[in-house]
Design a protein around this motif. Structure first.
Motif, mmCIF file in Angstrom:
data_model
loop_
_atom_site.group_PDB
_atom_site.id
_atom_site.type_symbol
_atom_site.label_atom_id
_atom_site.label_comp_id
_atom_site.label_asym_id
_atom_site.label_seq_id
_atom_site.Cartn_x
_atom_site.Cartn_y
_atom_site.Cartn_z
ATOM 1 N N LEU A 278 -64.051 -21.581 -20.379
ATOM 2 C CA LEU A 278 -64.399 -22.241 -19.119
ATOM 3 C C LEU A 278 -64.047 -21.376 -17.915
ATOM 4 C CD1 LEU A 278 -63.205 -25.879 -19.938
ATOM 5 C CD2 LEU A 278 -65.557 -25.044 -19.818
ATOM 6 N N ALA A 279 -63.038 -20.510 -18.092
ATOM 7 C CA ALA A 279 -62.648 -19.605 -17.006
ATOM 8 C C ALA A 279 -63.570 -18.410 -16.889
ATOM 9 C CB ALA A 279 -61.199 -19.151 -17.212
ATOM 10 N N GLY A 280 -64.536 -18.259 -17.805
ATOM 11 C CA GLY A 280 -65.495 -17.156 -17.732
ATOM 12 C C GLY A 280 -65.134 -15.949 -18.548
ATOM 13 N N ASP A 281 -64.176 -16.064 -19.487
ATOM 14 C CA ASP A 281 -63.769 -14.943 -20.327
ATOM 15 C C ASP A 281 -64.832 -14.758 -21.419
ATOM 16 O OD1 ASP A 281 -62.591 -12.989 -21.807
ATOM 17 O OD2 ASP A 281 -60.723 -14.081 -22.195
ATOM 18 N N SER A 282 -65.648 -13.708 -21.295
ATOM 19 C CA SER A 282 -66.737 -13.477 -22.260
ATOM 20 C C SER A 282 -66.205 -13.109 -23.636
ATOM 21 C CB SER A 282 -67.670 -12.383 -21.743
ATOM 22 O OG SER A 282 -66.951 -11.163 -21.549
ATOM 23 N N THR A 283 -64.995 -12.526 -23.685
ATOM 24 C CA THR A 283 -64.439 -12.156 -24.988
ATOM 25 C C THR A 283 -64.045 -13.377 -25.810
ATOM 26 O OG1 THR A 283 -62.213 -11.949 -24.043
ATOM 27 C CG2 THR A 283 -63.607 -9.977 -24.062
ATOM 28 N N ALA A 284 -63.778 -14.499 -25.164
ATOM 29 C CA ALA A 284 -63.411 -15.727 -25.874
ATOM 30 C C ALA A 284 -64.635 -16.557 -26.246
ATOM 31 C CB ALA A 284 -62.449 -16.561 -25.032
ATOM 32 N N ASP A 285 -65.791 -16.224 -25.662
ATOM 33 C CA ASP A 285 -66.997 -16.998 -25.933
ATOM 34 C C ASP A 285 -67.458 -16.757 -27.377
ATOM 35 O OD1 ASP A 285 -68.914 -18.792 -25.382
ATOM 36 O OD2 ASP A 285 -69.916 -17.625 -23.824
ATOM 37 N N ILE A 286 -68.253 -17.693 -27.922
ATOM 38 C CA ILE A 286 -68.683 -17.612 -29.317
ATOM 39 C C ILE A 286 -70.137 -18.043 -29.411
ATOM 40 C CG2 ILE A 286 -67.927 -19.965 -29.874
ATOM 41 C CD1 ILE A 286 -67.064 -18.873 -32.618
ATOM 42 N N GLN A 287 -70.872 -17.390 -30.299
ATOM 43 C CA GLN A 287 -72.301 -17.688 -30.487
ATOM 44 C C GLN A 287 -72.470 -18.899 -31.399
ATOM 45 O OE1 GLN A 287 -74.823 -14.277 -31.369
ATOM 46 N NE2 GLN A 287 -76.090 -15.544 -32.715
ATOM 47 N N LEU A 288 -73.466 -19.743 -31.066
ATOM 48 C CA LEU A 288 -73.729 -20.953 -31.836
ATOM 49 C C LEU A 288 -74.940 -20.774 -32.718
ATOM 50 C CD1 LEU A 288 -73.134 -23.677 -29.093
ATOM 51 C CD2 LEU A 288 -71.519 -22.829 -30.794
ATOM 52 N N GLU A 289 -75.039 -21.659 -33.741
ATOM 53 C CA GLU A 289 -76.183 -21.696 -34.637
ATOM 54 C C GLU A 289 -76.521 -23.147 -34.946
ATOM 55 O OE1 GLU A 289 -75.185 -19.783 -38.269
ATOM 56 O OE2 GLU A 289 -73.279 -20.815 -38.482
ATOM 57 N N ALA A 290 -77.678 -23.350 -35.541
ATOM 58 C CA ALA A 290 -78.144 -24.707 -35.816
ATOM 59 C C ALA A 290 -77.147 -25.442 -36.702
ATOM 60 C CB ALA A 290 -79.511 -24.667 -36.488
ATOM 61 N N GLY A 291 -76.824 -26.685 -36.313
ATOM 62 C CA GLY A 291 -75.912 -27.503 -37.087
ATOM 63 C C GLY A 291 -74.488 -27.480 -36.607
ATOM 64 N N ASP A 292 -74.127 -26.581 -35.694
ATOM 65 C CA ASP A 292 -72.767 -26.542 -35.166
ATOM 66 C C ASP A 292 -72.504 -27.777 -34.309
ATOM 67 O OD1 ASP A 292 -72.531 -24.175 -36.442
ATOM 68 O OD2 ASP A 292 -72.585 -22.910 -34.654
ATOM 69 N N SER A 293 -71.226 -28.097 -34.132
ATOM 70 C CA SER A 293 -70.855 -29.238 -33.300
ATOM 71 C C SER A 293 -69.557 -28.937 -32.567
ATOM 72 C CB SER A 293 -70.708 -30.503 -34.151
ATOM 73 O OG SER A 293 -69.659 -30.358 -35.085
ATOM 74 N N LEU A 294 -69.456 -29.464 -31.326
ATOM 75 C CA LEU A 294 -68.268 -29.301 -30.492
ATOM 76 C C LEU A 294 -67.799 -30.683 -30.059
ATOM 77 C CD1 LEU A 294 -66.266 -27.535 -28.809
ATOM 78 C CD2 LEU A 294 -67.930 -27.700 -26.937
ATOM 79 N N HIS A 295 -66.512 -30.940 -30.221
ATOM 80 C CA HIS A 295 -65.923 -32.206 -29.769
ATOM 81 C C HIS A 295 -64.751 -31.892 -28.844
ATOM 82 C CE1 HIS A 295 -64.634 -36.379 -29.757
ATOM 83 N NE2 HIS A 295 -63.398 -35.963 -30.041
ATOM 84 N N VAL A 296 -64.829 -32.455 -27.643
ATOM 85 C CA VAL A 296 -63.754 -32.283 -26.664
ATOM 86 C C VAL A 296 -63.018 -33.609 -26.555
ATOM 87 C CG1 VAL A 296 -63.154 -31.656 -24.312
ATOM 88 C CG2 VAL A 296 -65.127 -30.582 -25.415
#
Length: 908
Positions: free
Chosen positions: A774-792
């Motif tokens: 959320l702070a904009g760190d591109s190194t912490a970002d991750i690529q998604l694919e079909a079927g993935d899910s995120l719960h906050v």
């Protein structure tokens, strides 16, 4: 001591039969080798009442022990023919012998019911008579009156008298006031007339009614191959068959066609029982006279008739009988018999082997052929195949066979979409499987079913030939959806079973592992019972139509079987973006578009510009080369392209196709839901489209489930399970573990339990730093694919303590508290806790192990900042834990053994 309960029911029954048969004291220990001598000895030692009680349990009546012939004396011997009791005993003995033979045949596994029986012997299948003469039958006028007969006279008129007179030994009938009358040898009609004349002449005004009273009994003798030869007392009206009935009938080797009646040494009559059995002619069944002998000679000629005849069996034939006569005895041929060629196995005296003779049952000359003793005729059935049948299979309203007629077309069988086809029918394709040449060789024709029904008589409406099979398929998405539903149901059942097992298991209790295994076994048993119920319900439901893949697989198999070499194997394969990839028959038109229609058509992601074809080329030297080329998929360019045997067609996918790829975002975000993604889209992008995390959200506890990670975890779990199994087997072989050696089932239970627990842990969760993303760190970002899910999740201000503590639970987070404080909140650790291995699971899923050998004593205020809201403190179990008493016992044992080993030194 030998016990009757240790003997099988069948063996005990045979033993009882033997004991009943030889109850006179004969030695029977060697009569039947399968009966233990101890059994027979014990039966003999029992009291008569005990013997009768055991026999009645098996449906056997022992003579002399309250059976049907209870009046017999066990020590009596068989008397001469003519003694009724002795004859009864003899008949009972023969019946017991037959029952023993039948029981032994069943014991040895013989199928007596399937053996052919001799025709006519069943005529006497009834119980042997009680040997009392039958005297209540009406006497015909032709009956010859003799000594012992009774005649009833009823006089009325001037005098009224009711008399019963018996013919004397001199053959006279003594009438009161009328004098004697000689009636011996006269017929009943003549006697009746004589009495009426005497009364009318001597007693004027008196009339008389004459009737036969009790008939005299006469002795006849049964000899030859009868069931129970001997002397019998029968009624004066008895015929040959009635005398044979009284004696139990004819034996297995007795003749039914030459039954002789002998009177004073001469044959006065012959009876052919087949006249009665086959034609109902009783003229040969003559009445017997006192002193007659019924003689049954041995059968001379038997033939066996089996197969497609109406009455298979063993028949007795005379020298004048022909093959045609024997077939009439067997009731004639059935409608399914093959008359042109029947087989006779013949045994000739001059030859040492059986010979086979073929006869044509439609040829009069063959039907006039003679039969020999021991001939065995077998009439085979015709070929069970319909010669003019068209077979309709698949998604049709009325599958099955239809009659072929000249000029028959597909539209004649399937003329209406509404009436003849189903709603699930795929109108774009179909197959006609046609026999070619000799044998079962086939070729396959493509069929556009919709055009054939819509345009009768056109080129699409194929003309059919005898033995064609028309295959109609269901829509491809139905076939695929059915397979997907089965897979989804299986996954759901596995997941539910896993969750239920985890919820039911009780960790940390006394005898915890055994209790967990018992609970898990109960869950497995419940699952198996549910599956059996579902299977039974499924078996009761008829399949609506044959599956598309099964029909095609059958055709492919037949084409593979008939191929003589690879170049003639009319099979092609299609893969890639078609709905039903796989192997298919090479159709007669060899068109690519017909193959694609057969495979269910294109997927939405198919690349429609061209297809890739891999083709085998066979060299003259016997080698093979594989070439790959592209062919356009538009109709005009493809018109000149033909498929060849063993071609492999691949339909590519549109580059960067991502239609239908989506991820789920749930929890404390502005716009939760399902978001379509494009190839390579990052988590930060999807989170921005979801409106970001709400103020109440807890980014540190975000859970990201990735499909690829879950797949890798499952692979690791499978390898781990395989490793556990290998180690367990190795321990059992090397006896490293007494528990493994003593109970091999523990290995299986532990493996199954670990499999279940590990399956539940294969969640596919990936540890992420959502705050950095959320702070904009591109190194912490991750690529998604079909079927993935995120719960906050929402903010969680607690610390959880679980594992080997006395009171697990969740406690409010306080910044100044350390790990020991939260463990104290949970009532401290249990005796099984491993205090050196305490670790912390962070809210984002990462794991941090507490440093130090004695963490509960070494933590200070300086490391209290290691805990964060949402963390979980886990106190693991000490795998090397031993109860104090067991430890002291081991120590004392070692000390005692050490002192004992030093004792000889003390003596020195």
């Amino acid at each position: 001591m030998f016990c009757l309960n240790s003997i099988s029911g069948r063996t005990l029954r045979i033993g009882l039969l033997l004991f009943a048969l030889f109850a006179n004291g004969a030695t029977v220990t060697a009569a039947i080798p399968n009966i233990p001598p101890q059994l027979l000895a014990q039966l003999k030692n029992l009291s008569p009442s005990q013997q009768a009680a055991i026999a009645r349990q098996y449906g056997i009546e022992i003579p002399g022990l309250g059976g049907a012939l209870g009046g017999l004396d066990q020590n009596s011997t068989l008397g001469e023919p003519g003694d009724e009791i002795d004859v009864a005993e003899r008949v009972q003995r023969m019946q017991l012998e037959q029952e023993i033979r039948a029981a032994l045949a069943e014991e040895e596994g013989k199928e007596l019911e399937e053996e052919l029986e001799r025709f006519g012997l069943g005529l006497f299948d009834r119980d042997v008579s009680t040997f009392a003469p039958v005297d209540d039958m009406p006497a015909p006028d032709s009956y010859r009156v003799g000594p012992g007969d009774s005649i009833n006279l009823y006089m009325f008129g001037n005098e009224e008298t009711d008399l019963t007179l018996t013919v004397s030994r001199e053959g006279q009938l003594l009438l009161p006031r009328l004098g004697p009358l000689s009636v011996a040898g006269l017929t009943f009609a003549e006697v009746k007339k004589l009495i009426e004349n005497r009364v009318a002449s001597q007693l004027v005004g008196t009339d008389v009614v004459v009737s036969m009273g009790k008939l005299r009994a006469m002795d006849v003798f049964l000899a030859g191959d009868v069931f129970a030869p001997g002397s019998y007392s029968v009624s004066g009206l008895a015929t040959v068959l009635q005398a044979l009935y009284a004696g139990g009938g004819i034996s297995e080797i007795g003749s039914l066609r030459d039954i002789q009646v002998k009177r004073r040494g001469e044959v006065v009559g012959r009876l052919d029982a087949y006249d009665i059995l086959l034609r109902g002619d009783t003229s040969g069944d003559m009445r017997l006279a006192s002193g007659d002998t019924v003689f049954v000679p041995t059968v001379s000629r038997l033939v066996t008739i089996d197969g497609e005849v109406k009455r298979p069996g063993i028949y007795e034939v005379l020298g004048s009988d022909t093959l045609g006569d024997a077939l009439k005895m067997a009731g004639g041929l059935t409608a399914s018999s093959y008359k042109q060629s029947a087989s006779i196995e013949r045994r000739l005296a001059e030859q040492s082997q059986v010979v086979r003779v073929q006869v044509n049952l439609t040829n009069p000359d063959d039907l006039q052929g003679s039969l020999y003793d021991g001939d065995s005729l077998f009439v085979a059935p015709i070929k069970n195949e319909i010669a003019n049948e068209i077979l309709l299979r698949g998604a049709v309203a009325r599958p099955g066979g239809y009659a072929w007629e000249p000029n028959l077309r597909v539209s004649d069988l399937l003329g209406s979409i509404d009436d003849d086809l189903l709603a699930e029918t795929d109108l774009s394709t179909g197959l006609v499987v046609r026999r070619t040449g000799q044998g079962l060789a086939i070729e396959v024709l493509g069929l556009n079913l919709g055009e054939a029904v819509a345009s009768p008589g056109s080129d699409y409406d194929l003309a059919l030939q005898p033995w064609d099979e028309v295959l109609v398929f269901a829509l491809p998405y139905l076939n695929q959806s059915y397979q997907d539903l089965l897979a989804a149901k299986e996954d759901l059942d596995d997941e539910q079973t896993t969750m239920r097992s985890l919820e039911a298991l009780e960790f940390g209790s006394e005898n915890g592992l055994e209790k967990q295994f018992a609970q898990f076994d109960a869950l497995k048993q419940e699952r198996r019972e549910a599956e059996e119920r579902e299977k039974e319900e499924g078996d009761n439901e008829e399949d609506r139509f044959e599956d598309r893949s099964d029909l095609i697989e059958e055709v492919v198999f037949r084409l593979q079987a008939q191929a003589k070499q690879p170049s003639t194997t009319n099979i092609v394969e299609i893969s890639g973006d078609v709905r039903l990839p796989g192997q298919y028959p090479l159709l007669a038109d060899r068109r690519l578009d017909t193959l694609i229609a057969l495979a269910g058509g294109f997927e939405r992601s198919a690349y429609l510009e061209s297809a890739e074809v891999s083709r085998l080329s066979f060299t003259p030297e016997g080698g093979v080369r594989i070439g790959t080329f592209k062919t356009p998929l538009n109709d005009r360019a493809e018109a000149g392209f033909e498929l060849k045997p063993l071609d492999q067609v691949r339909i590519s996918q549109i580059p960067n196709w991502s239609y239908g790829n989506a991820v789920d975002v749930t929890g404390a975000v502005a716009f939760p839901g399902t978001f379509p993604i494009e190839p390579g889209e990052m988590l930060s992008s999807v989170l921005a489209r979801a409106g970001g995390v709400l103020p109440k959200g807890f980014p540190q506890g975000a859970v990201l489930i990735k499909v690829e990670a879950k797949k890798r975890e499952k692979e690791q779990i499978e390898r781990l399970i395989a490793s556990i199994q290998r180690n367990a087997v190795a321990q059992s072989q090397t006896r490293e573990n007494d528990d493994v050696v003593s109970g091999g089932t523990n290995i299986e239970k532990e493996t199954e339990f670990l499999q279940t627990v590990l399956d539940s842990e294969a969640s596919g969760r990936v540890v992420i730093d959502l705050e950095a993303i959320l702070a904009g760190d591109s190194t912490a970002d991750i690529q998604l694919e079909a079927g993935d899910s995120l719960h906050v999740p929402e903010f969680n201000n607690t610390i959880s303590v679980i594992g080997e503590v006395r009171q697990p639970g969740a406690f409010k987070y306080q910044e100044e508290l350390k790990i020991t404080d939260y463990v104290d909140f949970a009532a401290g650790t249990s005796v099984r806790a491993d205090n050196d291995e305490i670790y912390v699971v962070r809210a984002n899923g990462s794991v941090e192990r507490v440093q130090g050998r004695t963490p509960l004593l070494s933590f200070s205020r300086s490391n209290a900042s290691e805990l964060r809201p949402g963390d979980t403190i886990i106190v693991p179990v000490n795998e090397e834990y031993q109860p104090v008493l067991a430890r002291y016992k081991e120590i004392s044992t070692v000390v005692f053994q050490s002192i004992a080993s030093l004792y000889p030194l003390f003596r020195l």
